[in-house]
Structures are given as C-alpha cells and as structure tokens.
Design a protein around this motif. Structure first.
Motif, PDB file in Angstrom:
ATOM      1  N   ASP A 102       0.837  -1.200   0.000  1.00  0.00           N
ATOM      2  CA  ASP A 102       0.000   0.000   0.000  1.00  0.00           C
ATOM      3  C   ASP A 102       0.872   1.250   0.000  1.00  0.00           C
ATOM      4  N   ALA A 103       0.707   2.111  -1.010  1.00  0.00           N
ATOM      5  CA  ALA A 103       1.572   3.285  -1.162  1.00  0.00           C
ATOM      6  C   ALA A 103       1.410   4.261  -0.007  1.00  0.00           C
ATOM      7  N   ASP A 104       0.161   4.514   0.417  1.00  0.00           N
ATOM      8  CA  ASP A 104      -0.077   5.469   1.512  1.00  0.00           C
ATOM      9  C   ASP A 104       0.512   4.956   2.821  1.00  0.00           C
ATOM     10  N   GLU A 105       0.332   3.680   3.086  1.00  0.00           N
ATOM     11  CA  GLU A 105       0.850   3.105   4.328  1.00  0.00           C
ATOM     12  C   GLU A 105       2.379   3.164   4.371  1.00  0.00           C
ATOM     13  N   LYS A 106       3.029   2.851   3.263  1.00  0.00           N
ATOM     14  CA  LYS A 106       4.491   2.869   3.238  1.00  0.00           C
ATOM     15  C   LYS A 106       5.031   4.288   3.347  1.00  0.00           C
ATOM     16  N   PHE A 107       4.344   5.241   2.744  1.00  0.00           N
ATOM     17  CA  PHE A 107       4.786   6.629   2.876  1.00  0.00           C
ATOM     18  C   PHE A 107       4.684   7.095   4.329  1.00  0.00           C
ATOM     19  N   ASN A 108       3.608   6.724   5.008  1.00  0.00           N
ATOM     20  CA  ASN A 108       3.463   7.098   6.418  1.00  0.00           C
ATOM     21  C   ASN A 108       4.553   6.456   7.275  1.00  0.00           C
ATOM     22  N   GLU A 109       4.944   5.237   6.929  1.00  0.00           N
ATOM     23  CA  GLU A 109       6.021   4.579   7.672  1.00  0.00           C
ATOM     24  C   GLU A 109       7.348   5.312   7.477  1.00  0.00           C
ATOM     25  N   VAL A 110       7.613   5.760   6.260  1.00  0.00           N
ATOM     26  CA  VAL A 110       8.842   6.524   6.005  1.00  0.00           C
ATOM     27  C   VAL A 110       8.832   7.823   6.799  1.00  0.00           C
ATOM     28  N   VAL A 111       7.706   8.512   6.816  1.00  0.00           N
ATOM     29  CA  VAL A 111       7.598   9.766   7.563  1.00  0.00           C
ATOM     30  C   VAL A 111       7.848   9.530   9.047  1.00  0.00           C
ATOM     31  N   GLN A 112       7.277   8.460   9.598  1.00  0.00           N
ATOM     32  CA  GLN A 112       7.474   8.157  11.011  1.00  0.00           C
ATOM     33  C   GLN A 112       8.928   7.853  11.325  1.00  0.00           C
ATOM     34  N   LYS A 113       9.588   7.073  10.461  1.00  0.00           N
ATOM     35  CA  LYS A 113      10.992   6.730  10.692  1.00  0.00           C
ATOM     36  C   LYS A 113      11.880   7.971  10.638  1.00  0.00           C
ATOM     37  N   VAL A 114      11.663   8.824   9.654  1.00  0.00           N
ATOM     38  CA  VAL A 114      12.492  10.022   9.522  1.00  0.00           C
ATOM     39  C   VAL A 114      12.253  10.974  10.689  1.00  0.00           C
ATOM     40  N   ASN A 115      11.009  11.151  11.089  1.00  0.00           N
ATOM     41  CA  ASN A 115      10.716  12.035  12.228  1.00  0.00           C
ATOM     42  C   ASN A 115      11.301  11.495  13.523  1.00  0.00           C
ATOM     43  N   ALA A 116      11.341  10.160  13.659  1.00  0.00           N
ATOM     44  CA  ALA A 116      11.864   9.558  14.883  1.00  0.00           C
ATOM     45  C   ALA A 116      13.366   9.774  15.035  1.00  0.00           C
ATOM     46  N   MET A 117      14.099   9.864  13.892  1.00  0.00           N
ATOM     47  CA  MET A 117      15.549  10.023  13.992  1.00  0.00           C
ATOM     48  C   MET A 117      15.994  11.439  13.622  1.00  0.00           C
ATOM     49  N   ARG A 118      15.047  12.380  13.588  1.00  0.00           N
ATOM     50  CA  ARG A 118      15.379  13.759  13.215  1.00  0.00           C
ATOM     51  C   ARG A 118      16.413  14.370  14.153  1.00  0.00           C
ATOM     52  N   ASP A 119      16.372  14.014  15.443  1.00  0.00           N
ATOM     53  CA  ASP A 119      17.329  14.577  16.404  1.00  0.00           C
ATOM     54  C   ASP A 119      18.752  14.083  16.168  1.00  0.00           C
ATOM     55  N   ASP A 120      18.915  12.985  15.425  1.00  0.00           N
ATOM     56  CA  ASP A 120      20.256  12.467  15.150  1.00  0.00           C
ATOM     57  C   ASP A 120      20.941  13.211  14.016  1.00  0.00           C
ATOM     58  N   LEU A 121      20.209  14.033  13.290  1.00  0.00           N
ATOM     59  CA  LEU A 121      20.776  14.805  12.194  1.00  0.00           C
ATOM     60  C   LEU A 121      21.296  16.139  12.701  1.00  0.00           C
ATOM     61  N   PRO A 122      22.180  16.808  11.972  1.00  0.00           N
ATOM     62  CA  PRO A 122      22.708  18.106  12.407  1.00  0.00           C
ATOM     63  C   PRO A 122      21.589  19.128  12.617  1.00  0.00           C
ATOM     64  N   ASP A 123      21.775  19.974  13.627  1.00  0.00           N
ATOM     65  CA  ASP A 123      20.752  20.964  13.968  1.00  0.00           C
ATOM     66  C   ASP A 123      20.640  22.081  12.943  1.00  0.00           C
ATOM     67  N   ASP A 124      21.737  22.344  12.220  1.00  0.00           N
ATOM     68  CA  ASP A 124      21.732  23.483  11.296  1.00  0.00           C
ATOM     69  C   ASP A 124      21.349  23.088   9.867  1.00  0.00           C
ATOM     70  N   ILE A 125      20.635  21.963   9.707  1.00  0.00           N
ATOM     71  CA  ILE A 125      20.101  21.598   8.396  1.00  0.00           C
ATOM     72  C   ILE A 125      19.080  22.642   7.970  1.00  0.00           C
ATOM     73  N   TYR A 126      19.187  23.078   6.717  1.00  0.00           N
ATOM     74  CA  TYR A 126      18.286  24.134   6.228  1.00  0.00           C
ATOM     75  C   TYR A 126      16.871  23.607   6.008  1.00  0.00           C
ATOM     76  N   SER A 127      16.733  22.448   5.367  1.00  0.00           N
ATOM     77  CA  SER A 127      15.398  21.898   5.134  1.00  0.00           C
ATOM     78  C   SER A 127      15.476  20.391   4.978  1.00  0.00           C
ATOM     79  N   LEU A 128      14.384  19.728   5.362  1.00  0.00           N
ATOM     80  CA  LEU A 128      14.232  18.284   5.206  1.00  0.00           C
ATOM     81  C   LEU A 128      12.818  18.044   4.685  1.00  0.00           C
ATOM     82  N   ASP A 129      12.724  17.515   3.484  1.00  0.00           N
ATOM     83  CA  ASP A 129      11.424  17.353   2.829  1.00  0.00           C
ATOM     84  C   ASP A 129      11.243  15.887   2.434  1.00  0.00           C
ATOM     85  N   ILE A 130      10.036  15.357   2.702  1.00  0.00           N
ATOM     86  CA  ILE A 130       9.705  13.973   2.341  1.00  0.00           C
ATOM     87  C   ILE A 130       8.620  14.034   1.284  1.00  0.00           C
TER      88      ILE A 130
END
Length: 258
Positions: free
Chosen positions: A100-128
């Motif tokens: 399911d395309a919608d379900e997999k996209f939501n899973e990607v969004v959840q994974k990226v949001n969960a590890m957002r703190d592990d990325l550098p703080d001065d990132i200009y933008s992060l788009d999914i």
C-alpha cells in the motif's frame, strides 16, 4: 447439460438477459471515469535534505547513512538509492509494488521524524515527497544571462509563465530558483539616539507603511467605490521618504537617519 437446454427451451428469456447485459455493458463503458493521464501511485518516497556548506563526504556521514539505516528497518523494501552533492542529499526508497503506497509513505515519515534529532541541527530543510506518476516535470525551461540581473530574468520568467498558462492542457506553471528581492537599511545609531528614535519604532513604521489595508467602501450617487490605503512600497525613494518621527519641531524621514 441442463443449463444449455434450459436456455434453448426458454429462448425468449435468454434473449432478454443477453440484451440487458449488453445494455449494462454499454452504459458502464459510457459512464466509466477515465482520464488521458491517470495518476498511478507508486509505493515509494524520497527524502531530500538541504545542508548548505557541507561537502559530499559530510553529507554521507552526517545525513545519508543515518537516514539509510533508519529507513532500512522497514519491510518490503525493493531498493534504496542515495544521491549526494555539495549541500544536497536525496535518499529514494522503493517498496514492492503490491504494498500500500499510503501506508508505506506514512512509515517513512514516522521513521524520519523519529531520527530527526540524530541529524545536524543546522540543516536548512528536510522534505519527504511521496511518489506519484503525476509528479512528472513535462517541460523545464531555464533563463541564463551574463549581464541581466535576477530581477530582469524574473520579469521575463513571469511573462513566459503568463503565456504558458493560456495554453490548454497545462496543469500548473511554477517559477523556481529566483531569489527574493530585499532592501537593506543601514541605520545611524548615533543620530537615532540624538533624535530619541528607537529601532522598534522604525520597524513598526516600516511594517505599517508596507501593508495594504482595506479602507472600506464609499457609496456615492448609487455607486459603491472601494477604498484602500496606499501601502506596499513600490520604490526605494518611497522607503527613503518614510516619516519615522519628529525632532525639534521638524519631521524626520528615514533617509535622515539611514
């Protein structure tokens, strides 16, 4: 063999059923929703990160690898592709088509949001971005010049955009990579202190003078006339002649202290 015999013995009823089925088929064909370019939702997503000043090695170590490790924990992954440039990283993940395309996209969004703190703080933008067959650039045009300013090329792009939007079949026209125009005002702090004019006072006056505020309507001889303030600066001279206060009984313009 009872069914063929039953159909033959009751041929009038069989003919009526066949005619009804034909009518239903023709009606379904005529009323069936269809489009020339139907959207096809592909189970996949792209994570695009803008990190100005970082080279490809830094982008791989600080951004790409953490994203790949987080996304790789998902199920039904077909492949992951990563592209890195100076200050830019794109991680594309494609899932098996039967998912399911919608379900997999939501899973990607959840994974990226969960590890957002592990990325550098001065990132200009992060788009999914979710994959879709409708997200295809049919035509891209670029303006380039060694002498023209961004403002001149922007005006040319606006004219071309207006002409393209008049063509039937074009869904949307966008202008990208055009920097916003800004006016820098350098204030003379000594003059401001001498005239008792504060920074906040100037900021509020400039914001107020650069706003279009509806002034209501005026009814005259049976006709209605809309009234609006003369906001929104149109030239540098208008900015210079903005009244920012008074000193010793005289009006102080912005150009007197900036």
């Amino acid at each position: 063999m009872r069914l063929p015999k039953l159909a033959i013995d009751n041929y009038q009823f069989t003919i009526v059923v066949v005619v009804l089925l034909l009518l239903m088929g023709v009606s379904s064909y005529l009323t069936m929703p269809r489009t020339e370019d139907p959207p096809v939702y592909i189970p996949g997503a792209s994570v695009i990160v803008i990190y100005p000043g970082a080279n490809p090695y830094d982008m791989e170590e600080l951004v790409a690898q953490p994203l790949e490790e987080a996304i790789n924990e998902l199920d039904d992954i077909k492949k992951i592709e990563t592209r890195m440039l100076d200050g830019f990283t794109s991680v594309a993940v494609e899932f098996n088509f039967e998912t399911d395309a919608d379900e997999k996209f939501n899973e990607v969004v959840q994974k990226v949001n969960a590890m957002r703190d592990d990325l550098p703080d001065d990132i200009y933008s992060l788009d999914i971005q979710k994959w879709s067959s409708t997200d295809v650039s049919i035509l891209q045009l670029a303006f380039s010049s060694e002498t023209a300013s961004f403002h001149q090329m922007g005006n040319a792009a606006e004219e071309l955009k207006d002409e393209l939007e008049k063509i039937n079949g074009i869904k949307k026209v966008e202008i990208s990579a055009l920097p916003e125009r800004e006016v820098r005002i350098s204030l003379d702090m000594e003059k401001m202190a001498m005239m008792n004019i504060s920074m906040n006072q100037i900021s509020e006056i400039l914001q107020g003078n650069n706003a279009n505020i509806p002034g209501g309507s005026l009814k005259l001889q049976g006709k209605n006339f809309n009234i609006k303030t003369s906001g929104s600066y149109k030239s540098l001279e208008e900015i210079r002649r903005t009244i920012v206060g008074g000193h010793q009984g005289k009006i102080v313009y912005l150009e007197s202290i900036a």
